[in-house]
Design an enzyme around this catalytic site. Structure first.
Site, short mmCIF file in Angstrom:
data_model
loop_
_atom_site.label_atom_id
_atom_site.label_comp_id
_atom_site.label_asym_id
_atom_site.label_seq_id
_atom_site.Cartn_x
_atom_site.Cartn_y
_atom_site.Cartn_z
N TYR A 1 -38.91 45.17 -58.16
CA TYR A 1 -38.75 44.05 -59.45
C TYR A 1 -40.09 43.73 -59.82
CZ TYR A 1 -37.53 39.06 -59.52
OH TYR A 1 -37.54 37.88 -60.84
N SER B 1 -40.16 36.98 -65.67
CA SER B 1 -40.71 36.47 -63.96
C SER B 1 -42.34 36.56 -64.57
CB SER B 1 -40.02 37.06 -63.17
OG SER B 1 -40.91 36.43 -62.44
#
Length: 294
Positions: A157, A144
């Protein structure tokens, strides 16, 4: 059949896509299938994965808990027995809880790290040795842009995606010269269930699952180390991070509200995903406890 590291033909290739029941994984399975590959979808939501696979030619689905080595071994053994050696692995499975770091439960932290990091490592450990033995193979780890850009409300995250990117780049170097390549794909905000309830846009590049799936497929041809979606985001951020002082970055990020994961989440819009995460977190905690019991 041997595949060149420069050009991996799709027809006849065997591809594993984790987290393929929905979202990016489902679109990735669809693209590989459309190009003649045999695709195996692995997902903890086995019923949804089966429905996705049923709509695609040469596509199968089975239960896969990416946090478990034994689950990986069973899944890959079934795929190899029915379809032959795995040529491409797409480590796509991921979870994205949001919220204040100091309010995050231990179970949620464990789930994020085990799915987003251990899941990637488990996949490579299970599949890469046989690729090396055959002298060819390609691994795509879906990280990501959160693996490069720190974002409030996503501390764990962020940590998991920094780790996924680092693991990808290190594995790429470790297996250089073996015929096995490792690539990382770094999407910006994606319009999937993971981002449900989060205001997108307003300075935050936003893409569709199809865009990410096309980037994943492209790495089979390019074998690029790192591909962001959109393509300009990673090099653009690297330049900003290197040249723009932190106080200016803070000012700009304040203007586009980089704290929206803390302050602007629509709880109603995110309810379905949060409920699914809670079920998965409880199940994962139970599994960890049972494995820790002598």
């Amino acid at each position: 059949m041997r595949f060149s590291q420069r050009q991996t033909p799709m027809t006849g290739a065997v591809v594993i896509v984790t987290g393929g029941a929905r979202g990016i994984g489902a679109k990735t399975a669809e693209l590989f299938s459309a190009r003649g590959a045999t695709v195996w979808i692995g997902d903890v939501d086995a019923d949804v994965a089966a429905t996705t696979a049923a709509g695609l030619p040469r596509c199968r689905a089975a239960y896969l808990d990416v946090t478990s080595r034994s689950s990986w071994e069973r899944f890959v053994a079934d795929a190899v027995r029915e379809s032959g050696s795995v040529d491409i692995l797409v480590n796509n499975a991921g979870v994205m809880p949001l919220g204040a770091f100091d309010a995050e439960s231990e179970a949620t932290t464990d789930l994020i790290l085990d799915v987003n990091v251990r899941g990637v490592l488990n996949g490579m450990r299970t599949v890469v040795p046989s690729m090396v033995a055959r002298g060819h193979g390609h691994v795509v780890n879906v990280a990501s842009m959160a693996g490069m850009i720190p974002i409030p409300g996503m501390v764990t995250y962020n940590a998991s995606k920094f780790a996924a990117l680092g693991a990808s780049l290190a594995a790429r170097r470790e297996y250089a010269g073996t015929g096995v390549s490792v690539s990382a794909v770094l999407p910006s905000a994606v319009r999937t269930e993971l981002a449900s309830g989060v205001p997108l846009g307003n300075g935050l590049p936003t893409v569709d699952p199809d865009d990410v799936a096309r980037a994943i497929l492209k790495t089979v041809r390019t074998h690029a180390a790192r591909t962001s979606v959109p393509g300009w985001v990673a090099p653009g951020w690297a330049l900003v991070d290197a040249l723009v002082p932190e106080f200016l970055q803070r000012a700009v990020r304040g203007k586009v509200d980089d704290r929206r994961a803390l302050t602007a989440v629509d709880e109603h819009g995110r309810f379905t995903y949060v409920q699914r995460l809670e079920r998965q977190s409880k199940s994962h905690a139970t599994q960890r406890d049972s494995e820790a019991t002598p």
